[in-house]
Design an enzyme around this catalytic site. Structure first.
Site, PDB file in Angstrom:
ATOM      1  N   THR A 232      10.406  96.030   8.159  1.00 26.29           N
ATOM      2  CA  THR A 232       9.505  96.966   7.488  1.00 26.29           C
ATOM      3  C   THR A 232       9.526  98.324   8.179  1.00 26.29           C
ATOM      4  O   THR A 232       9.554  99.371   7.520  1.00 26.29           O
ATOM      5  CB  THR A 232       8.076  96.409   7.462  1.00 26.29           C
ATOM      6  OG1 THR A 232       8.078  95.141   6.805  1.00 26.29           O
ATOM      7  CG2 THR A 232       7.134  97.353   6.731  1.00 26.29           C
ATOM      8  N   GLU A 251       5.727 100.444  15.826  1.00 24.65           N
ATOM      9  CA  GLU A 251       5.749  99.346  16.807  1.00 24.65           C
ATOM     10  C   GLU A 251       6.242  98.115  16.077  1.00 24.65           C
ATOM     11  O   GLU A 251       5.587  97.628  15.162  1.00 24.65           O
ATOM     12  CB  GLU A 251       4.351  99.138  17.393  1.00 24.65           C
ATOM     13  CG  GLU A 251       4.351  98.288  18.656  1.00 24.65           C
ATOM     14  CD  GLU A 251       4.359  96.795  18.363  1.00 24.65           C
ATOM     15  OE1 GLU A 251       5.455  96.192  18.463  1.00 24.65           O
ATOM     16  OE2 GLU A 251       3.312  96.251  18.035  1.00 24.65           O
ATOM     17  N   CYS A 285       3.301  90.232  19.002  1.00 26.53           N
ATOM     18  CA  CYS A 285       4.610  90.877  19.111  1.00 26.53           C
ATOM     19  C   CYS A 285       5.166  90.787  20.523  1.00 26.53           C
ATOM     20  O   CYS A 285       6.374  90.899  20.726  1.00 26.53           O
ATOM     21  CB  CYS A 285       4.530  92.323  18.657  1.00 26.53           C
ATOM     22  SG  CYS A 285       3.259  93.286  19.488  1.00 26.53           S
TER      23      CYS A 285
END
Length: 495
Positions: A232, A251, A285
């Site tokens: 994305t 990020e 993440c």
């Protein structure tokens, strides 16, 4: 779990008002049960355009508001979050599946972010002035304008807040699109902003799927702040490749390594590995995806205890007793994707140590998995956002560092070791934005920058450094009175 009443959306939040949406139906479910939790509408193109219009209309007044006044609104927001602390934590758990203890920690992070953001703004973007012989050299900062914040589901309150608060403090106005998985949490957060007395149009919330996000990014905006997947983030980057004037803060996660060195306290190594790999059902993440283990007795013992700890780990709904360590992944669809990814790794030569499996049909509840990829052929350099660890064995420490760096990403990396020299070597050679020693890879502090290199980001770290991408510097040479210099340059004659 007791029967839950479906939450009906308040609508889109535009110009300080909740406006009933007219777009396609949007729903969120409790991933631990698969039951419907929230129902509303996707924002329409007209609603998105209107939100952008009012954000621009509010910009001049908001940007000209003093920093002290803008900070006062953010502190009033904190007061509202405090009032709704329990409700917000429960809603986070309902919509993401997180254990309640973890959701409560997230709410505390939301609250703590404001004072840290104020401190960061004053430290990194505060006006400065230096007197020179000819003029005053002044440094000031201006907001970019209307910025878009695209939220993430794994920390639906905290991560978005980490963009919104610095953006507002700097004088920007905000168009916020939460994750389509967590619209209910977003509504409560926006209600807290509304109740803080924030002027109309300064923040606007548009619920919707990826199509709504694409429409939002096509508006007249000056910045995009995004947390999510590399795929994305890359699409966003490509969408703006011909618009270098738009500031992007991306990020994008990572295929993070955790190296296990020869250590005395195996249990401590297992504990920190569990927090690195399995917390939040592997949906951080910074979670370690690749565990790099010595091919030795220490490594064998570590793997034995790690697998045992994963088997004993409590998994379940947030309101289960005793409390679980993890809940589900965000949806049943995602759970099936993760199981398919595990199957593909086996086909590449991976050897299952502990199989990841679906625990309850039609939910996101999956058990943790461990797979040895040491002998696999060309394993993909991809982030599997699940409670799933890939094991790689090494014979010497240089090889461990080499394995750790075999990724295009560079978000977090960790070393569990009693050897300081090994850590210094590790730190020197590892390419990542977060490098931890004898702490989980998921350990981060809002008082430090948060961001990665490579495919993990575009050199716009958030957290304490978010102030840097929320305002731009303006350099001025100034003197209050227009005068002719006593010493004029040669060749210039004034009559």
């Amino acid at each position: 779990m007791s029967k839950l009443q479906i939450i009906q959306s308040k609508g889109q939040y535009i110009n300080g008002e909740w406006i009933k949406g007219n777009g396609l139906i949007l729903e969120s479910t409790n991933p631990a049960s698969g039951t419907l939790l929230w129902q509303g509408n996707n924002a329409t193109d007209e609603e998105i355009a209107n939100a952008c219009y009012v954000a621009h209309r509010a910009l001049k007044s908001w940007a000209n508001t003093s920093f002290e006044e803008r900070a006062r609104y953010t502190k009033a927001f904190v007061e509202q979050v405090e009032k709704n602390r329990d409700q917000l934590a429960r809603l986070i758990s309902l919509e993401t599946g997180k254990p309640l203890w973890e959701s409560q920690t997230e709410v505390s992070s939301v609250i703590g972010k404001v004072n840290l953001s104020i401190q960061a703004y004053q430290e990194r973007t505060w006006p400065k002035q230096t007197e020179t012989a000819e003029a005053n050299a002044c440094l000031r900062f201006k907001p970019h304008g209307v910025v878009v914040v695209l939220g993430a589901f794994n920390f639906p309150a905290h991560l978005s807040n980490g963009h919104i608060v610095p953006a507002l403090l700097a004088g920007n106005t905000v168009l916020y699109k939460p994750s389509e998985h967590t619209p209910a949490v977003a509504e409560l957060i926006i209600q807290c902003w509304h109740d803080s007395g924030l002027p109309p149009g300064v923040i606007n919330c548009l619920q919707g799927n990826a199509n709504c996000g694409n429409t939002l990014l096509s508006q007249d905006i000056q910045g995009v702040y995004f947390t999510g997947s590399y795929a994305t983030g890359l699409r966003i980057h490509q969408q703006f490749c011909n618009r270098p004037e738009i500031i992007l803060a991306l990020e994008m996660g990572g295929n993070n390594p955790l190296v296990i060195d020869e250590v005395k306290d195996i249990d401590a190594a297992v504990y920190h590995t569990m927090l690195s790999t399995m917390i939040t059902a592997g949906q951080r993440c910074t979670c370690a995806r690749r565990i790099i283990v010595p091919d030795s007795q220490t490594g064998d013992l570590f793997l034995e205890r790690f697998a045992k700890a994963c088997k004993l780990m409590r998994i379940g709904s947030f309101d289960s007793q005793p409390e679980p360590f993890i809940g589900p992944v965000i949806s049943h669809v995602q759970a099936l994707k993760h199981l398919h990814a595990q199957k593909q790794l086996v086909e590449m030569g991976g050897e299952i140590i502990l199989p990841m499996s679906l625990l309850v049909e039609y939910t996101g509840l999956i058990s943790p998995g461990i797979i040895d990829m040491t002998r696999a052929k060309n394993p993909p350099d991809e982030e599997i956002f699940a409670p799933f660890a890939q094991i790689y064995r090494y014979n010497h420490f240089d090889e461990a560092i080499q394995l750790a760096n075999q990724t295009r990403y560079g978000l977090s990396a960790g070393l569990l070791s009693d050897n300081k020299d090994h850590y210094l070597q590790f730190y020197q050679h590892i390419r990542a934005g977060l490098i931890n020693w004898n702490r989980p890879t998921t350990g981060a502090a809002s008082s430090l920058p948060f961001g990665g290199v490579g495919c993990s980001g575009n050199h716009r770290p958030s957290a304490y450094f978010a102030a840097d991408y929320c305002a731009y510097p303006v350099a001025s040479m100034e003197q209050p009175l227009l005068t002719t210099p006593a010493q004029r340059l040669p060749g210039l004659v004034l009559e």
